[in-house]
Design a protein around this motif. Sequence first.
Motif, PDB file in Angstrom:
ATOM      1  N   GLN A 147      99.681 127.100  79.339  1.00  0.00           N
ATOM      2  CA  GLN A 147      99.219 127.058  80.721  1.00  0.00           C
ATOM      3  C   GLN A 147      97.705 127.301  80.812  1.00  0.00           C
ATOM      4  O   GLN A 147      97.053 126.837  81.714  1.00  0.00           O
ATOM      5  N   LEU A 202     113.111 143.076  84.711  1.00  0.00           N
ATOM      6  CA  LEU A 202     112.991 141.793  85.373  1.00  0.00           C
ATOM      7  C   LEU A 202     113.868 140.805  84.613  1.00  0.00           C
ATOM      8  O   LEU A 202     113.578 140.489  83.454  1.00  0.00           O
ATOM      9  N   HIS A 227      99.118 141.271  82.382  1.00  0.00           N
ATOM     10  CA  HIS A 227      99.745 140.543  81.277  1.00  0.00           C
ATOM     11  C   HIS A 227     101.250 140.392  81.463  1.00  0.00           C
ATOM     12  O   HIS A 227     101.903 139.717  80.678  1.00  0.00           O
TER      13      HIS A 227
HETATM   14  N1  LIG Z   1     105.319 139.618  78.493  1.00  0.00           N
HETATM   15  C1  LIG Z   1     105.875 139.851  79.679  1.00  0.00           C
HETATM   16  N2  LIG Z   1     106.133 141.117  80.075  1.00  0.00           N
HETATM   17  C2  LIG Z   1     106.705 141.360  81.277  1.00  0.00           C
HETATM   18  N3  LIG Z   1     107.047 140.432  82.166  1.00  0.00           N
HETATM   19  C3  LIG Z   1     106.818 139.133  81.847  1.00  0.00           C
HETATM   20  C4  LIG Z   1     106.221 138.773  80.591  1.00  0.00           C
HETATM   21  N4  LIG Z   1     106.121 137.419  80.556  1.00  0.00           N
HETATM   22  C5  LIG Z   1     106.626 136.962  81.726  1.00  0.00           C
HETATM   23  N5  LIG Z   1     107.057 137.981  82.500  1.00  0.00           N
HETATM   24  C6  LIG Z   1     107.683 137.864  83.836  1.00  0.00           C
HETATM   25  O1  LIG Z   1     108.704 136.893  83.734  1.00  0.00           O
HETATM   26  C7  LIG Z   1     108.730 136.077  84.893  1.00  0.00           C
HETATM   27  C8  LIG Z   1     108.739 134.605  84.479  1.00  0.00           C
HETATM   28  O2  LIG Z   1     107.529 134.303  83.843  1.00  0.00           O
HETATM   29  P1  LIG Z   1     107.146 132.813  83.441  1.00  0.00           P
HETATM   30  O3  LIG Z   1     105.780 132.891  82.856  1.00  0.00           O
HETATM   31  O4  LIG Z   1     108.207 132.238  82.596  1.00  0.00           O
HETATM   32  O5  LIG Z   1     107.102 132.104  84.864  1.00  0.00           O
HETATM   33  P2  LIG Z   1     106.766 130.596  85.222  1.00  0.00           P
HETATM   34  O6  LIG Z   1     108.006 129.989  85.725  1.00  0.00           O
HETATM   35  O7  LIG Z   1     106.105 129.952  84.067  1.00  0.00           O
HETATM   36  O8  LIG Z   1     105.733 130.804  86.419  1.00  0.00           O
HETATM   37  P3  LIG Z   1     104.380 129.984  86.771  1.00  0.00           P
HETATM   38  O9  LIG Z   1     104.786 128.702  87.363  1.00  0.00           O
HETATM   39  O10 LIG Z   1     103.724 130.877  87.782  1.00  0.00           O
HETATM   40  O11 LIG Z   1     103.607 129.881  85.496  1.00  0.00           O
HETATM   41  C9  LIG Z   1     107.539 136.442  85.752  1.00  0.00           C
HETATM   42  O12 LIG Z   1     108.026 137.126  86.869  1.00  0.00           O
HETATM   43  C10 LIG Z   1     106.706 137.374  84.895  1.00  0.00           C
HETATM   44  O13 LIG Z   1     106.260 138.461  85.662  1.00  0.00           O
END
Ligand SMILES: Nc1ncnc2c1ncn2[C@@H]1O[C@H](COP(=O)(O)OP(=O)(O)OP(=O)(O)O)[C@@H](O)[C@H]1O
Lengths: 260, 260, 258, 258, 306
Positions: free
Chosen positions: A89, A24, B140
Motif C-alpha cells: 500500500q 481486534l 502501526h
Molecule cells: N500489526 C497490527 N497490529 C494491530 N492491529 C493491526 C495490525 N495490522 C492491522 N491491524 C488492524 O487490522 C485491521 C485490518 O487491517 P488491514 O490493513 O488488513 O485493513 P485494510 O482492509 O487493508 O484497510 P485499508 O483499506 O484502510 O488499507 C485494522 O483495523 C487494523 O487496525
Amino acid sequence: MESAVSVQFERVARRFGAGSAGELVVLDGLDLAVEAGSFTVLLGPSGCGKSTLLRLAAGLDEPEQGRVRLTVDGTERSPVGGPTGFVFQEAHLLPWRTLAENVALPFELAGRPGGEDPARAVNEALERVGLGAFGARMPHELSGGMKMRGSLARALVCAPRLFLLDEPFGALDELTRLRLDDELRRLAKELRMTVLFVTHSIQEAAYLADRVIVFSPRPARVVGDFASPFAPVRREELRFSEPFARFVGSLHDALVRGGA
Amino acid sequence: MESAVSVQFERVARRFGAGSAGELVVLDGLDLAVEAGSFTVLLGPSGCGKSTLLRLAAGLDEPEQGRVRLTVDGTERSPVGGPTGFVFQEAHLLPWRTLAENVALPFELAGRPGGEDPARAVNEALERVGLGAFGARMPHELSGGMKMRGSLARALVCAPRLFLLDEPFGALDELTRLRLDDELRRLAKELRMTVLFVTHSIQEAAYLADRVIVFSPRPARVVGDFASPFAPVRREELRFSEPFARFVGSLHDALVRGGA
Amino acid sequence: MKRLVALVAPPLVALALLLGLWEGLVRALEVQAFLLPPPSAIARACVVHGSVLASGVVRTGTTAVAGFLLSATLGNAVAYVLGSSRVLERAFYPYTLFLQTVPIVTIAPLLVLWFGSGSTAVAVAAFIVSVFPVITGTLSGMRAVDPNLRDLFRLYGASRLAVLTKLEIPAALPQTVTGLRVASGLAVIGTIVGEFVAGFADEAPGLGIIVLSAYRQLKTDLLFAAVLGSSVLGLGLFAAVQTLGHRLLRRWHPSARS
Amino acid sequence: MKRLVALVAPPLVALALLLGLWEGLVRALEVQAFLLPPPSAIARACVVHGSVLASGVVRTGTTAVAGFLLSATLGNAVAYVLGSSRVLERAFYPYTLFLQTVPIVTIAPLLVLWFGSGSTAVAVAAFIVSVFPVITGTLSGMRAVDPNLRDLFRLYGASRLAVLTKLEIPAALPQTVTGLRVASGLAVIGTIVGEFVAGFADEAPGLGIIVLSAYRQLKTDLLFAAVLGSSVLGLGLFAAVQTLGHRLLRRWHPSARS
Amino acid sequence: KGKREESPAAVGSKAEPTPFTLVLNWVPEPEFGGFYAAKASEAYAKEGLAVSIKPGGPGVPSLQMVAAGQAEAGITGADELLLAREQGADVVPVFAVYQHNPQAIMTKAERGAKSLAEVFAAGTVALEPGLPYAQFLKRKYGFEKVKVVPYDGGIARLSIEKDFAQQCYLTSEPLAAKRQGVATSVFPISDEGYDPYGAVVVVSRETWTKKRPLVEAFVRATRAGWQSYLKDPKAANEAMHALNKTMDLETFAGAAEAQHALVETHETEGDKLGTMTKARWEALRTTLTELGLVTKPTSFEGWPVD
Ligand SMILES: Nc1ncnc2c1ncn2[C@@H]1O[C@H](COP(=O)(O)OP(=O)(O)OP(=O)(O)O)[C@@H](O)[C@H]1O
Ligand SMILES: Nc1ncnc2c1ncn2[C@@H]1O[C@H](COP(=O)(O)OP(=O)(O)OP(=O)(O)O)[C@@H](O)[C@H]1O
Ligand SMILES: [Mg+2]
Ligand SMILES: [Mg+2]
C-alpha cells in the motif's frame, strides 16, 4: 510457459490482540478459493482486512486458525520465495538505492529467470510505468506517485506467477491510472499470472476483474462474489457503456448491503 | 467568523538541482490567484509539481523566483503558524503517539482557539473521519486508509482558515471517500475555509470544486481553468447527471491536451 | 568560500572565548601554574617540548588508528553475526558488555604477556576500550530496520546473507557511524591508558608515557600539552569518521543533508 | 514461563561454554594461576573474599550510578541545546569530544584537587568518561528526524521548545537509549579508574582499590573476582537501561517489538 | 629492536654474543643507571652477552614476563618477589641494586613532624593500595586518625594541602618537591624495621638452573656497570636521557648522587656490590608471614645468597 498459481483460504482466522487497546478480530473463519490465472479484485471498506488477506497469501503473516494453500497444477508450494510479486500500500523503496537499483532488487534476491538480461528488464519495467528517465534518482527526490509507480516496476520486473497488489494506483493521476490498468490486465493475461488486486475504486474493480469479491466491514466476510459479465479483452469504451454502469451499480449495492 | 485567506502565486519558479541526476525545473514562472473562501482543485499528471505548489503555499518551501502571498481582507500575513491545515500525501503520524494524541497535536502546537475543549474537538474530528473507536491505537496498528484518515482528522481539528490537501483520499475505499468528499465540502463552506485540493480523480475534481485548475506535465503550466457549472450545494445525484458527465469530459480533454 | 567560513568560524569563536575565559580566570585568581596552567603556558610547553610531543603524537596516533580499525572491523563483524540471530544475540551480547566494563588497566599486564610488549598490546587495549559502542550502535541499527522492508526481502526469499548485506547493513549505517564516532575518541583514550601500563618507554615514548612522567615531575604544562595532543588525535580520528560517514550517507539520510 | 526460559537459557548456555573452554585451556596448557587463573580459582576467590567484594560492589555501584545519572541528565541536556541550533552544534560539539579524548587518569589528580578525595571526585570521573556517547547518540537521533515531521511542526508554527520536546526528543529516544547503553558500561569503568586515584583506601574500599591492591600482591584470582564484580555492576546498570528503554519504546519502535 | 641492541662479538671470544633480555619495571631513570653503564662501557659485550634492555612503565609485569619466559631477567622488589612466589611463580633473585629500600614517607617540612607516628596522627596519606610496607606501617602505627588515599605518582597534592603525606622514592619525589620550592621531611621505611632489597634482578628457576654461567656472567658485568656508574654516571645518564626526555639531565645527576648511600653499604665493601644475605631474606619472609601476606614457606636453598 509456467503454470499459474491458485490460492485457497480455508477457514482462516486472524486477530490482532497484543495491541494497546484490546483485541481486534480481523478475519474469522474466512473461506475463499482463487482460481489459477484469474484476475480477482477484492473490494471492501477501509480497515476490513484486505491488506491482511494479501499478507497471508504472500506468506508474510500466518493465520491463527485454518490455512492458506498455494497450488500449481495440483501440487502445493510454499508461498515465500517463489516468484510472487507484491505491491504494498506504500512504496517501501530502499532509501539508499537509486530507483533503478530498487527495481533490480528482486533479481538480486531471487536470482534471475534463465537468460534474461537484468539491466534490460529493469529498464523495460521502468518504461512501462513511465519512469524511464528517473532510474538514477534517489527515492527522496521522487513525488509520491512516482515512488508508487517505482514499487510497481519492482514487483513486475521478474514476471511473478502470483501478483498481489494492495491499492497500487491510489496515488496516481487518473490518466496514468487508466493506462496502467490496461497495461496490467494485458500483462496478466499474457503471462498467465494469478492476480489478487485490492482497490477501493468500484470503477476500477468493475473494469479490471474477472471476478470481484466484496467484503463486509471487520471481521471481513464475503458479502458478494461476482463473475465479470465482460469479455476477457477490455477496451476503454467499456467504461462508458451501459452494462458497465449496471455492473458498477450492483457492486455498489453489495458494498452498501455489506454495511460499509 | 474570521475572514478567509486568499493565495497569490506570482511568477513563481522552483527547480530541484543539487540532486543526483541533473537539474529538474518543476515550476517556471507560474501565476495563479486563489480567491478567499473558494474550493479550488488542482488536477495534473504525476510529478508535475502539485505537491510542490502546496508546500509553497504552506510556507514549507521557498520559491527561487517570484513570490507567494497570503492575504486576509487585503492585509498580508505569514504562511507559517497561522491556522493552516495540511494533509500530506502520506499520513506522517508521529509513531510514538496514539491516534488521538496525534490528532491533538495542532492544539498543543498552535494553542487552541478560544474556549474550545480540545478533547471534545479531537473526538469530534475522529468521529468525522470514522475513527471514533480507534483513538487509543498506535499508528502501526492502523491500516493504510485509517492512517490517512487520521491525518485528515489532525488537519481538521483546529478549524484551519487555509486548508491544503494533497491527494488525501487516494488510499480510501470509495464509499468512505464519497462520504468524506461531502463532509469536506460542507465543512469548507460552513467555516468559510479556502481550500486547495490536489487530486488525480477527475470525478472527484468535478464534484468538489468551485474551480478546477488543470496543469501540464513538468514544468507545470496552467492548461485549463474551469469555474464549476454547478450550484454551491452538491448532492449525490449530481454524480450521475448529464452535466456532470460533460464537465468530467471537458476536464479530461484539458488534461489530454496539456500532454499528460 | 562563504560556506567554509560558516563552517569554521563558530568553533574558532567558541575556542577563543573558552581560552580567553580560562586565561583570564587563572590570572585573576592567581592559580598556581602546576595546579592549572594558563593556555599561554601550555602553548609555550608545546613549543619547548615540540619534538618529543610530535613523536609522541605519531606513535600514539599510529597505535590508536590500529586499535580503532580493529574495533571497526571486529565490532561490526560481531554485530552482524549477533544481529543475524535473536538466539545468538541473547547468548552473547551480554558478554560483549564485559569488554566494556573490564577496567583495561587491570588486564593490560595480561595483554603484555599475551601479545608481547609495546604497540600490539596497546592497540589491543585500545580495541577493547572502543569496540563496544561499535557493536551496540550497529546492532541497534539492525534491530530498527523497517519491518515492511523485511517483509519485502522475505517475499523474495532473500537469503540470510542477502538480508544482512542488502538490507540490515545499509539500514544500520547511520547508527554504525554514530558508534564509530564514539569509538574514535575511545580508541585514543584506550591507547593512552594502554601506554600507562603496557607502553614501554623504548624509542620514542607515546603520549601516555609523556603524560605520566610530566605528572610525576609536576610539569603540569607539559601534561596539558600532551593531553592536548591526545585530543587533537581524537578530533582527527573523529573528523575522519565524520567525513566518511557523511560521504556514505549523503545521498539518502536526513542527518547528512542540509 | 517458556518465554522466560527462552530468554535466560541462551546466555547461560553461552556462559557455560565460555567458562568450560577457559577452564579446560588453562588446565591443558598448565598456565600459571597468577598469569591467568581458571574460573574455578576465581569462584573460590569470590567466596573467600566475599564480604570485601560485596561492600566494594556496593560502594563502587553507588558512585557509578551517581556518575551515570549525571551523564544521562547533563549529556542529554547538552545534546538538546546543541541539537537546537546548527551554529551552537558547530561551535561546541567538537569540544565535547575533548571530554572523550582526555584520558581521565591524567586529570583525575586534578579532580581530586578540585573536589577532594572520595565519591564526588570519583563520580565526576565516571561522568566525564561516560557522557560523550549520550551526547552523540541523542544528537544524531535529533539530526535524523523525518523531514516531513519537521514540516508538520513548522506548519503549525511550533516553538523551538515544542519541536524539541514533542518531536526531537521522542524521535531521538531510540538513539538516546543506545547512547545510555554505552554510557552504562563506561560509567562503571570510569568509577573504577576514578577510584584508582581518588578513592578512599579505608575499611570498605571500592572495587578500584581492591583491584589495585590485588594487582600489587599478584593475587590475580582476587583481581579477576573484582573485575567480575565490576562487570556485574556494568551488566546491572545496562539491564536497567535496557528495561527502561524497552518500556519507553515498546509501544512504537520496531527494535522493541517481537 | 633486538637487532639494534646487538653489539659486535665480544673481545676475546670468537663465539656469537648470546642474546639476553632484561625487562625493567619503570622508565629509564637513575635506579637503572648501572645496567645502562654496563652496556655503554661494553661490560656486557666483554662477557659475550648481547643484552637488550627493555624499558618498562608503571604496569609492566616484569616479574610475570620472566616467569612466562618472555625475558631472561627482570627488575622487581624483594617483597614483590616473595609475593609472586606465594602465587606460584618460581623465580630466583640474583642481584640487588639497593641494599636499603629507597621507599619512604614524606610530608611538608613546615608541618614539623618528628616521626611517622606524628605524621599518621592526622590528615591524609597517599599510599599504593596493597603495598606490603603500607600494611606494615598500618600494623605498626594504626591508620585510625589518618585518611588513606591511593598514591597517584605525583606531588601536586602535597604541595598545596597542609596535612598531607605520601609514599615516595628517596631519589625522586623529594628532589622534585624541592625544585618546586617545597621543603619536605622524609622518613625512610628502612628506618622503621622494614627493609627489603630494592631493584632486584630476578630470573626464572629454569634459567637459573640450566643457564647458570650465562646468569653469572650477566651479574658480573652488571656489577662492573654499577661500579662505573657510581664513579661517573654521565655517559649512562645521557643514554637514559635519550630514552626518557621528560627528565632533564640535571635531575638525572641529582638522583644518581642521592642513591649512592642506598647502593653502597658496608655489606658491599670489597667488590660485593649487589650482594644479598640469607638473613635479610629470612627477616623479610618473617615480616611478610606476620602480615599474613605469605603462607607458604620459601626455602632459600640454592639461591645466590651468602
Ligand atoms: N500489526 C497490527 N497490529 C494491530 N492491529 C493491526 C495490525 N495490522 C492491522 N491491524 C488492524 O487490522 C485491521 C485490518 O487491517 P488491514 O490493513 O488488513 O485493513 P485494510 O482492509 O487493508 O484497510 P485499508 O483499506 O484502510 O488499507 C485494522 O483495523 C487494523 O487496525
Ligand atoms: N526534494 C526534492 N529533491 C529533488 N527533486 C524533487 C524534490 N521534491 C520533488 N522533486 C521533483 O519535483 C517534481 C515534482 O514533484 P511533486 O512532488 O511536486 O509532484 P506531484 O505533482 O505532487 O506528483 P504526484 O502526483 O506524483 O505526487 C518531481 O519530478 C520530483 O522528482
Ligand atoms: Mg490496506
Ligand atoms: Mg504529490
